[in-house]
Design an enzyme around this catalytic site. Structure first.
Site, mmCIF file in Angstrom:
data_model
loop_
_atom_site.group_PDB
_atom_site.id
_atom_site.type_symbol
_atom_site.label_atom_id
_atom_site.label_comp_id
_atom_site.label_asym_id
_atom_site.label_seq_id
_atom_site.Cartn_x
_atom_site.Cartn_y
_atom_site.Cartn_z
ATOM 1 N N LEU A 127 0.695 -9.857 -0.616
ATOM 2 C CA LEU A 127 1.746 -9.137 -1.321
ATOM 3 C C LEU A 127 2.698 -8.614 -0.251
ATOM 4 O O LEU A 127 2.243 -8.087 0.772
ATOM 5 C CB LEU A 127 1.176 -7.965 -2.127
ATOM 6 C CG LEU A 127 0.279 -8.298 -3.318
ATOM 7 C CD1 LEU A 127 -0.202 -7.022 -3.999
ATOM 8 C CD2 LEU A 127 0.997 -9.191 -4.323
ATOM 9 N N ASP A 128 4.001 -8.755 -0.465
ATOM 10 C CA ASP A 128 4.931 -8.311 0.565
ATOM 11 C C ASP A 128 4.961 -6.784 0.643
ATOM 12 O O ASP A 128 4.381 -6.081 -0.192
ATOM 13 C CB ASP A 128 6.323 -8.908 0.351
ATOM 14 C CG ASP A 128 6.979 -8.435 -0.940
ATOM 15 O OD1 ASP A 128 7.008 -7.227 -1.200
ATOM 16 O OD2 ASP A 128 7.480 -9.289 -1.701
ATOM 17 N N LYS A 129 5.634 -6.284 1.647
ATOM 18 C CA LYS A 129 5.630 -4.850 1.956
ATOM 19 C C LYS A 129 6.056 -3.987 0.768
ATOM 20 O O LYS A 129 5.478 -2.925 0.522
ATOM 21 C CB LYS A 129 6.544 -4.581 3.155
ATOM 22 C CG LYS A 129 6.591 -3.129 3.612
ATOM 23 C CD LYS A 129 7.500 -2.979 4.830
ATOM 24 C CE LYS A 129 7.598 -1.526 5.273
ATOM 25 N NZ LYS A 129 8.485 -1.369 6.459
ATOM 26 N N THR A 131 5.976 -4.841 -2.474
ATOM 27 C CA THR A 131 5.284 -5.140 -3.727
ATOM 28 C C THR A 131 3.982 -4.351 -3.837
ATOM 29 O O THR A 131 3.227 -4.233 -2.876
ATOM 30 C CB THR A 131 4.992 -6.644 -3.837
ATOM 31 O OG1 THR A 131 6.227 -7.356 -3.806
ATOM 32 C CG2 THR A 131 4.263 -6.968 -5.130
ATOM 33 N N ARG A 212 10.174 -12.865 -6.266
ATOM 34 C CA ARG A 212 11.493 -12.281 -5.999
ATOM 35 C C ARG A 212 12.557 -13.374 -5.883
ATOM 36 O O ARG A 212 13.655 -13.260 -6.440
ATOM 37 C CB ARG A 212 11.447 -11.468 -4.700
ATOM 38 C CG ARG A 212 10.561 -10.232 -4.762
ATOM 39 C CD ARG A 212 10.557 -9.481 -3.440
ATOM 40 N NE ARG A 212 9.655 -8.352 -3.482
ATOM 41 C CZ ARG A 212 9.986 -7.149 -3.939
ATOM 42 N NH1 ARG A 212 11.216 -6.929 -4.360
ATOM 43 N NH2 ARG A 212 9.103 -6.165 -3.948
#
Length: 256
Positions: A127-129, A131, A212
């Site tokens: 999961l990105d920063k 999210t 995204r």
């Protein structure tokens, strides 16, 4: 009957597997590479390399066949006996502000959120920063690979808030599979419109910033993103930033 003769057959019980047999004494037998992976020595591909490199012995003798069936034998890696342990899988409700990595020289990582006893586990996907939401960790290399492999089509469901309002045309575009601006081809996905500026997105793969980028490609830039489900697992009432171990039944469901 020769007492040294071993007779095996495929176990066709509900919990059977093509990698597991039983010998004539009723002991469960399984492939050597699977045994090593279940002991936490590495993924199946990694342990096959260890076996072929001569680093593994069975009852004191070098064994280079990954398909060798083992049960009660003593298996050693680099001279150290291995003991099969129960798989560990935990669920983190990830807050924003942490990158999904085991270490990073600049950013705070999700490992900082895990209790000490779980520091050896590996994140399942990323999961990105920015999210938030559901992130799994495990010491089972096979399970990790299965959950992230697009071939297995394990659904990952996200709740998104975005600018603009999605349309039926966007739903159809997601269903057909999007091609992003840089040429990246996405598999078919599901877009469920919840209302103005809100939707659920279900994907079956894990490309870089995929959700995204998919929404942005349709003129719907994301302002908030949370993973709310993976397979049949949901966050439930787990507070943000907290972890919990999965039950045996939940882990078994992930295998299904």
């Amino acid at each position: 009957m020769n007492a040294n003769l071993s007779v095996s057959w495929i176990d066709t019980g509900a919990k059977g597997s093509p990698t597991e047999n039983r010998n004539w004494k009723g002991l469960t037998m399984e492939r050597l590479d699977k045994y090593l992976s279940d002991c936490g020595a590495g993924t199946r591909s990694q342990v096959k390399g260890m076996i072929k490199a001569g680093r593994v012995t069975v009852d004191g003798k070098p064994e280079k066949d990954p398909g060798r069936k083992v049960g009660a034998e003593t298996v050693c890696l680099d001279g150290q006996p291995l003991k099969k342990q129960g798989r560990r899988v935990i669920l983190l409700n990830k807050p924003e502000g942490f990158v999904t990595a085991t270490e990073d020289r600049v950013e705070r990582t999700v490992m900082e959120l895990l209790p000490r006893e779980y520091q050896d586990l590996k994140p399942v996907g990323r999961l990105d920063k920015a999210t938030e939401g559901l992130l799994l960790f495990t010491d089972d290399g096979d399970l990790l690979h299965r959950l992230i492999s697009p071939k297995k089509k394990v659904p990952k469901v996200y709740y998104a808030r975005h600018e603009g309002t999605a349309t039926a045309e966007d739903v159809q575009a997601f269903r057909q599979g999007l091609t992003l601006g840089d040429g990246t081809r996405c598999l078919e996905a599901d877009l469920e419109i919840l209302g103005p500026g809100q939707c659920h997105v279900t994907v079956y793969e894990g490309k870089y910033h995929q959700v995204r980028r998919m929404l942005a490609s349709r003129g719907l830039p994301v302002t908030y993103l949370e993973r709310i489900r993976e397979g049949e697992l949901t966050l439930g009432d787990l507070p943000r930033g907290q972890v919990r171990p999965l039950t045996d039944q939940e882990i078994e469901n992930l295998d299904a």
